[in-house]
Scaffold this active site. Structure first.
Site, short mmCIF file in Angstrom:
data_model
loop_
_atom_site.label_atom_id
_atom_site.label_comp_id
_atom_site.label_asym_id
_atom_site.label_seq_id
_atom_site.Cartn_x
_atom_site.Cartn_y
_atom_site.Cartn_z
N ASP A 1 0.83 -1.21 0.00
CA ASP A 1 0.00 0.00 0.00
C ASP A 1 0.87 1.26 0.00
OD1 ASP A 1 -2.75 1.03 0.28
OD2 ASP A 1 -2.01 1.85 2.16
N GLU B 1 1.96 -0.47 -4.82
CA GLU B 1 1.02 0.58 -5.20
C GLU B 1 1.79 1.89 -5.25
OE1 GLU B 1 -3.04 2.95 -4.01
OE2 GLU B 1 -1.57 2.42 -2.51
#
Ligand code: TEU
Length: 532
Positions: free
Chosen positions: A202, A268
């Protein structure tokens, strides 16, 4: 001897937003057991890598992206045993499982943050980012949160501000602290030992900040189109707290751990410029693949799509992950106009992504060309905290599996988010599985075709074919992929030789010889094979 190909090369990924995928206990929230039951469906569809969004204990301020224990499963979703079953059965079906690691921030309820606030002299204080107030008592600098408002919250008992690039309930971890790095080394090993095949990481571009905490410069002109929240965040150039030069050091360290387990690291990296992704991979020594989010920003325009995709591959070779959609941005079908038109275009676009070097990723529902659910409720913190912001709820509505069961086969209870007023029998997976002409069948046919075409999975870099501006077309070895984003049919001149259309988004698998050119209908795409 040739080097062995990593297992992820040539694979197709599929994002499971666990809350909305499949509920089995009637609480209206998807769960691990729901994923397990749908594994045969996913294997049959033809995907190989499953990325499961955060399933760890969390108070849920950002629906799981606020983790309070990095080594357990949230009871809302099940148990560690349930996860073990998912992983074992996925492996039996030839699939791999990526968990979602959230290293940029923890939950404010994580024991580290509790200790950091309870004892400012203790060892956990420096796990987070603390600064004294500015001389006027306000935040230490002008940094703002992705979700609106300052990136700083005052902790009154200790008189200092802590930093959070997202919600106040998501304090940023201090990655300049070696202890934090050691903690995460062990967290990685914990999951790899359990059989997890890798991580989607993330906000992978965001872990470090400028140590002088300088103000970010104000940005001139318009914010990037389509970006949410379109509030203060877009008015700054985040040069001092995003995409800092030393961030890939962290992934070089993780790469060495992952290598011991043959595991994969997908980042990401929400940085739209293709050039800036290169150092996150560092020739395979850091991340194995960053998501290329420019893929989600390209509008339905031949030139824009071609430029975006061509730039990605020219600069990053076969390392990119290509998201068709994600839980943070509108579904592809929504971006391209919604309804039937949007669905058709999404499949044409997917056909291009399937042809590119790297990893195409579908998001749940993309296989039936789902657009966003029309809902009035607000669950996403972006929508809750920003008056007028659309938020991400529409892309997170539950998967409509079946028209014949209550709760569309997703839940026997009340779904945590409504399905959306635009869902009916025809927008369910089961209905499309019953119709051989449906988008589901074409998507599945495309995924299966790709498995047969080594040109697309492991072949040379694309050679972009010349043609009308509406057309996006490229050749890879003996295969050509071409799409028409315009309003009229367009011809594409083919390289020398004879060619056969083997897939057409209008008809699925086919076997239609063509001469020196192929005609593509508006909003459609084709795959051709050289036949002599
Ligand atoms: O998203 C990071 C991120 O950059 C998003 O905030 C994005 O800019 C936004 O959603 C607009 O598209 C990740 C997760 O994918 C997201 O769901 C989380 O909310 C966020 O991190 C915080 O963990």
């Amino acid at each position: 001897m040739a080097a062995r190909r990593p297992w992820w090369q040539g694979a197709v990924g599929y994002e499971i937003y666990i809350r909305s995928f499949q509920d089995t206990d009637g609480d209206g929230v998807g769960d691990m057991e729901g994923i397990r039951r749908r594994l045969p469906y996913l294997a049959d569809l033809g995907v190989k890598i499953l990325w499961i969004t955060p399933c760890f204990p969390s108070p849920g301020f950002d629906h799981g992206y606020d983790v309070s224990d990095y080594r357990d499963i949230d009871p809302l979703f099940g148990t560690l045993d349930d996860l073990d079953r998912v992983v074992a059965e996925a492996h039996d079906l030839g699939m791999k499982v990526l968990a979602d690691l959230v290293p940029n921030h923890s939950s404010h309820e994580h024991p580290w943050f509790r200790a950091a606030t309870a004892d400012p002299e203790g060892p956990y204080r420096d796990y987070y980012v603390w600064r004294d107030p500015a001389p006027d008592g306000g935040p230490p600098n002008n940094w703002v949160s992705h979700f609106g408002g300052p990136a700083w919250t005052l902790h009154e008992p200790t008189g200092q501000y802590y930093m959070h690039l997202f919600l106040p309930e998501q304090p940023d971890l201090n990655w300049h602290n070696e202890k934090v790095r050691e903690e995460f080394d062990e967290i990685l090993r914990f999951w790899f030992e359990r059989g997890i095949d890798g991580f989607r990481i993330d906000v992978a571009h965001s872990l470090l900040e400028d140590q002088e905490f300088r103000d970010n410069p104000k940005r001139e002109g318009d914010a990037l189109h389509g970006e949410i929240p379109g509030t203060q965040f877009d008015h700054f150039d985040h040069v001092h707290n995003l995409d800092q030069p030393e961030v890939p050091d962290i992934y070089r360290r993780w790469n060495r751990i992952a290598a011991e387990y043959d595991a994969m690291l997908v980042g990401e990296v929400y940085v739209l410029e293709a050039e800036r992704l290169v150092r996150y991979v560092d020739g395979g020594r850091a991340l194995h693949s960053p998501f290329y989010f420019a893929t989600l920003k390209a509008r339905w325009d031949g030139q824009e799509i071609r430029e975006t995709l061509a730039k990605g591959t020219a600069i990053n070779g076969d390392t990119l992950s290509w998201p068709l959609s994600s839980h943070d941005d509108p579904h592809a079908a929504e971006r391209f106009g919604g309804g039937e038109v949007g669905a058709r275009r999404a499949l044409a676009y997917l056909t291009l992504l399937m042809g590119l070097p790297g990893l195409p990723f579908l998001y749940q529902g993309d296989e039936i060309g789902l657009d966003n659910g029309r809902v009035d409720v607000k669950e996403d913190p972006i929508a809750v905290r920003n008056e007028g912001a659309v938020g991400r709820d529409g892309v997170r509505t539950p998967v409509p599996w079946s028209p014949d069961e209550p709760g569309f086969g997703f839940t026997t209870g009340e779904p945590w988010l409504p399905f959306g007023s635009n869902r009916d029998a025809s927008t369910t997976i089961a209905a499309q599985m019953d119709d051989p002409t449906s988008q589901w069948h074409r998507t599945r046919a495309l995924l299966h075709l790709r498995r047969e075409l080594d040109d697309l999975r492991f072949g040379p870099m694309p050679i972009w074919l010349e043609g009308h501006a509406d057309v996006v077309a490229f050749a890879r070895g003996d295969t050509v992929v071409a799409m028409n984003a315009g309003k009229a049919p367009r011809e594409v001149a083919l390289p020398a030789g004879s060619w056969t259309v083997v897939f057409d988004t209008r008809e699925g698998r086919t076997n239609r010889p063509v001469d020196t050119e192929v005609t593509i209908a508006p909003d459609h795409a084709v795959v051709l094979r050289h036949t002599g």
